[in-house]
Design an enzyme around this catalytic site. Sequence first.
Site, PDB file in Angstrom:
ATOM      1  N   LYS A   8     -90.578  18.436  -2.866  1.00 26.01           N
ATOM      2  CA  LYS A   8     -91.566  19.197  -3.654  1.00 26.01           C
ATOM      3  C   LYS A   8     -91.175  20.669  -3.748  1.00 26.01           C
ATOM      4  CE  LYS A   8     -93.101  15.311  -3.941  1.00 26.01           C
ATOM      5  NZ  LYS A   8     -92.607  14.530  -5.059  1.00 26.01           N
ATOM      6  N   GLU A  66     -99.541  26.858  -0.940  1.00 27.64           N
ATOM      7  CA  GLU A  66     -99.950  27.206  -2.310  1.00 27.64           C
ATOM      8  C   GLU A  66    -101.375  27.726  -2.280  1.00 27.64           C
ATOM      9  OE1 GLU A  66     -99.749  23.773  -4.862  1.00 27.64           O
ATOM     10  OE2 GLU A  66     -97.588  23.578  -4.664  1.00 27.64           O
ATOM     11  N   HIS A  89    -106.658   9.894  -3.061  1.00 26.21           N
ATOM     12  CA  HIS A  89    -105.382   9.900  -3.781  1.00 26.21           C
ATOM     13  C   HIS A  89    -105.046   8.561  -4.436  1.00 26.21           C
ATOM     14  CE1 HIS A  89    -104.807  13.886  -2.221  1.00 26.21           C
ATOM     15  NE2 HIS A  89    -105.039  13.438  -1.005  1.00 26.21           N
ATOM     16  N   ARG A 127     -90.710   7.303 -12.079  1.00 25.48           N
ATOM     17  CA  ARG A 127     -90.848   5.842 -12.215  1.00 25.48           C
ATOM     18  C   ARG A 127     -91.782   5.543 -13.389  1.00 25.48           C
ATOM     19  NH1 ARG A 127     -94.552   7.613  -8.305  1.00 25.48           N
ATOM     20  NH2 ARG A 127     -96.696   7.268  -9.035  1.00 25.48           N
TER      21      ARG A 127
END
Length: 504
Positions: free
Chosen positions: A116, A200, A235, A292
């Site tokens: 990331k 962040e 999630h 994907r």
Amino acid sequence: MFTKLLVANRGEIALRVIRACRELGIRSVAVYSDADATSPHVREADEAVHIGPAPAAQSYLLGDRILDAARQTGAQAIHPGYGFLSEREWFARAVRDAGFVWVGPPAEAIAALGSKTAARTLAVAAGVPVVPGTTTALRDAAEAMGVAEQFGFPVLLKAAAGGGGKGMRVVRAPEELEGALAAAKREALNAFGDDAVYVEKYIEGPRHVEIQVLGDHHGTMLHLGERECSVQRRHQKMIEEAPSIAVSPELRARMGATAVAAARAAGYVNAGTCEFLLDRHGNFYFLEMNTRIQVEHPVTELVTGIDLVQWQIRIAAGDRLPFVQELIVPRGWAIECRITSEDFQNGFLPSTGRITHLQIPSGPGVRWDGGIEVGSDVGLFYDPMLAKLIVYAGTRDAAIARMHRALLELEIVGVETSREFHLRMMEDEEFRRGDITIQWLEAKLPELNAARPPEKHVRAAVIAAALIAESDRNAIGVAPPARVNASATSAWASTARREGLRPS
Ligand code: MV4
């Protein structure tokens, strides 16, 4: 074009790829574990190879077994679906090194986007807006404190190797920072074998909007508009739509151009998805790129008319994308509900059992991408998603009404499913207004559960339904059940009516 392709997956996505192969005139090879010997994907493929015991670590995750199966059957290409080996750089490389075509992005792009922090660095270099924060791992709590004070609390600690929310911690005040950093590092190490964590600014109350991209080997990179995926729990997405009620044509063009820039910077080819957070002011921030085909790809297919899985295969074979960006405009509205073997009234507890009855919805604008049939055993070895119910209609309101109708047609007996949850969602005022963020569902669940009728009322209704059905059956004997006329104004009455009218 290939003459034979191996599908390194199971369930609904394996069937989806097999269908694309059949339409393209390609023979398909399924692989299967002990648990899937009689599964639909094994039957629907042209050939099938057994690759091991039920646990995925001993079957669907074993790259060598899959390569052996491809060699044995003479397949030329391998489609990984989603999950399992689909985003493993080493497997994409092994497939290529063994002389097969990988139906997916280059191993190098998977690697570049898997980290990331690397993806953030790449995005920043390409002029893609990211959430303010660091692009390198934090050395210690002191550095974290400096960064947090610079951006202002709350901040979000994230695992560099992460994705899917593991190793994430919201920090709302300075005194929480040190403990949260230690916890995030521990979780990241456990989940990914890498304790690198970065920070962040925490975006409050955003939507999750993602852009589908498609790139070929000849330099064309297109975006196919957005999907709205804010209805999620822990999630796990539950409902997806295309387009998003929060995205205007002008915003779509800007987010799309941004996604194309990110994909180009990563050397991307094939189908991929850029995830963004979209705040209530219309600011968007790149989060990560998924390398994907995604579960929710059908909603994009329905509003663009472009068959993503067919194009994945055609791109891998070297075909050129024939589309013009300006002419890819979403038309109408598509909604997808994930039908899972989870009991929503019991905290989404996984449910297991054998499917003894299945009525699949059909009619105008209804698509069923499923992996189950009567006789299927639903266990705990694999993902609880049984099927995706997808509808298409002219407007969002019409799509919601159509989904509600399709969910009423759906009957699954043998395991608890998320059907009831989705029915309540389609009836919900806030959902119907599109007034949702990524936090909305988890805050809403207590209300949805409270709204269920008292258990004794449900039991009384079920008994009444059975009595009505039985008396109607007795009244009509063996003749066609034309006299059954219980009016279907409530769920139980409609159950009774249908039961009474069913040929016995
Ligand atoms: C965020 C965020 C708020 N602010 N980053 C969750 C998983 C990973 N893909 C990134 N995630 C988030 N990153 C900042 N700076 C909120 C989330 C987030 C989220 C994002 C998309 C879909 C669902 C989510 C659920 C919780 C948190």
